[in-house]
Design a protein around this motif. Structure first.
Motif, short mmCIF file in Angstrom:
data_model
loop_
_atom_site.label_atom_id
_atom_site.label_comp_id
_atom_site.label_asym_id
_atom_site.label_seq_id
_atom_site.Cartn_x
_atom_site.Cartn_y
_atom_site.Cartn_z
N LEU A 281 33.50 55.19 52.74
CA LEU A 281 32.82 55.00 51.45
C LEU A 281 33.79 54.51 50.39
N ARG A 282 35.04 55.05 50.44
CA ARG A 282 36.04 54.57 49.47
C ARG A 282 36.36 53.10 49.73
N HIS A 283 36.42 52.75 51.02
CA HIS A 283 36.68 51.35 51.39
C HIS A 283 35.58 50.44 50.81
N LEU A 284 34.32 50.86 50.99
CA LEU A 284 33.20 50.03 50.50
C LEU A 284 33.24 49.92 48.97
N ALA A 285 33.61 51.03 48.32
CA ALA A 285 33.70 51.00 46.86
C ALA A 285 34.78 49.99 46.43
N ARG A 286 35.87 49.94 47.19
CA ARG A 286 36.94 48.99 46.86
C ARG A 286 36.48 47.55 47.10
N VAL A 287 35.70 47.35 48.15
CA VAL A 287 35.15 45.99 48.40
C VAL A 287 34.31 45.57 47.19
N GLY A 288 33.48 46.49 46.72
CA GLY A 288 32.65 46.20 45.54
C GLY A 288 33.51 45.84 44.34
N ARG A 289 34.59 46.58 44.16
CA ARG A 289 35.47 46.31 43.01
C ARG A 289 36.17 44.97 43.17
N MET A 290 36.50 44.59 44.43
CA MET A 290 37.16 43.29 44.64
C MET A 290 36.24 42.16 44.16
N PHE A 291 34.94 42.27 44.48
CA PHE A 291 34.01 41.23 44.04
C PHE A 291 33.82 41.29 42.52
N ALA A 292 33.81 42.52 41.98
CA ALA A 292 33.62 42.65 40.52
C ALA A 292 34.83 42.07 39.77
N ASP A 293 36.00 42.14 40.39
CA ASP A 293 37.23 41.67 39.75
C ASP A 293 37.36 40.13 39.80
N LEU A 294 36.57 39.51 40.70
CA LEU A 294 36.75 38.08 40.97
C LEU A 294 36.58 37.18 39.74
N PRO A 295 35.51 37.35 38.93
CA PRO A 295 35.34 36.42 37.79
C PRO A 295 36.56 36.43 36.86
N GLY A 296 37.09 37.62 36.57
CA GLY A 296 38.26 37.71 35.67
C GLY A 296 39.46 37.00 36.28
N ALA A 297 39.69 37.26 37.58
CA ALA A 297 40.85 36.66 38.24
C ALA A 297 40.70 35.13 38.27
N LEU A 298 39.48 34.64 38.54
CA LEU A 298 39.27 33.17 38.59
C LEU A 298 39.43 32.54 37.21
N SER A 299 38.98 33.27 36.17
CA SER A 299 39.15 32.72 34.82
C SER A 299 40.63 32.61 34.49
N ARG A 300 41.39 33.64 34.87
CA ARG A 300 42.84 33.55 34.60
C ARG A 300 43.46 32.40 35.39
N ARG A 301 42.99 32.22 36.63
CA ARG A 301 43.53 31.11 37.41
C ARG A 301 43.20 29.77 36.75
#
Ligand SMILES: C[S@@+](CC[C@H](N)C(=O)[O-])C[C@H]1O[C@@H](n2cnc3c(N)ncnc32)[C@H](O)[C@@H]1O
Length: 350
Positions: free
Chosen positions: A84-104
């Protein structure tokens, strides 16, 4: 027989792991396209096809399984993160993507400056490597790092690191491991040290890294296993005595260092190693290691913030190690990595 069962378990586990991370890799690519922030860099060198990459990855997984069959080290097992912690981290990875792409898109690698620790750390280090939110300094980054890296490498980051286990047997087998010390320089979140601990339960282990947050994640990750000494320090200034360590490993560090720090870290590794000791280096491929993949290496720093990677790609590592008394021996290229095994020379006898 037990080893054959271990090998079968290893192959089955790795196949499932590959399937999962391959799916995440494709989904992340698709989501990045949707977000429309992808810049396409056109490399001048040749690029492997997906088929070439998958064939090389299959070779890596097979050689890992054969090492298990031959009793060199145990199967990889799970990564000790509850599902469950793993899945929560997967969710956070996708949630983090827009910010990371904007910085890129804005070529902005400064979110790390919001972390209080950044002001005390060297400028070459206080950057958002890979455009990770918080660079290497936030707890959020420390808990996302492994999923991000495994997704990028389609599940092969762990198996690539495990390629560095094989040379350890050379120094450790047949010896009293309680009296021997292994230091992992830039241990990050401790994924490699966990594999070492499972293979060598009695060995004295030290993990060194500049990131407190990553060391904390490492401590959590290895929590139930025999204690390890965690050291918050720079590779180029290690608080360890001369000739105090039998084996040094360093995985995916050197490509993130400026050339002069790469040399200072090498000098430190040579200093803390006992004469006759082993240095196991594992990092990215360099240009020419698999010439038909050079274009892929070229494009990497454009997709992920890697300010020293370009210089790393053609740095002369063997002469650098040799100049510090670390004699390079066996070299191999498991998948996207380069493994080099060096020995610190014994003093000459008259
Ligand atoms: C790409 S990660 C690799 C981590 C780990 N070895 C692995 O296999 O996942 C690079 C690591 O190097 C650490 N690092 C970078 N520069 C460092 C330095 N000068 N001294 C110590 N650690 C450093 C970072 O904090 C980070 O944990």
């Amino acid at each position: 027989m037990a080893n054959r069962i271990g090998m079968a378990a290893q192959l089955a586990g790795q196949s499932l792991r590959f399937g999962w991370y391959f799916t995440l890799n494709r989904l992340l690519d698709w989501r990045s396209e949707q977000l429309g922030k992808g810049q396409r860099y056109r490399p001048s060198g040749p690029v492997p096809s997906l088929g070439d990459l998958l064939a090389s990855q299959a070779e890596l997984l097979m050689s890992d399984a054969l090492a298990v069959r031959d009793g060199l080290y145990p199967p990889m097992g799970d990564d000790a993160t509850p599902p469950l912690r793993h899945l929560a981290r997967v969710g956070r990875m996708f949630a983090d993507l827009p910010g990371a792409l904007s910085r890129r898109a804005a070529n902005d690698a400064k979110s790390v400056h919001d972390e209080p620790a950044a002001a005390e750390l060297p400028a070459y280090y206080a950057q958002d490597f890979h455009f990770q939110t918080g660079g290497y300094l936030s707890e959020g980054s420390a808990t996302l790092y492994d999923i991000q890296v495994e997704t990028l490498f389609m599940g092969a980051a762990g198996p690539m690191r495990r390629a560095a286990l094989a040379p350890l047997a050379e120094v450790l087998s047949g010896r009293d491991q309680r009296r021997l010390t292994l230091l992992d320089v830039a241990c990050g979140t401790g994924r490699f040290l966990r594999q070492v601990r499972l293979a060598y339960p009695a060995l004295q282990l030290k993990g060194l890294d500049l990131s407190r947050a990553y060391l904390e994640e490492a401590r959590r990750h290895l929590g139930e296993l025999r204690a390890i000494e965690w050291i918050e320090a720079a590779a180029e200034r290690m608080p360890l005595g001369d000739a105090s360590v039998d084996v040094v490993t360093s995985i995916f560090l050197f490509h993130e260092l400026p050339p002069e720090i790469r040399r200072a870290a090498t000098a430190e590794i040579a200093r803390v190693l006992r004469p006759g000791g082993l240095f196991v280096f594992l990092d990215s491929l360099q240009l020419g290691d698999k010439a038909e993949w050079d274009g892929l290496l070229e494009s990497f720093p454009y997709r992920f913030h890697e300010p020293y990677y370009q210089g790393y790609l053609s740095d002369a590592l063997e002469p650098m190690f040799e100049a510090h008394g670390l004699k390079p021996g066996l070299t191999s290229t498991p998948f996207l990595a380069k493994l080099m095994v060096c020995h610190k020379a014994l003093p000459e006898m008259n």
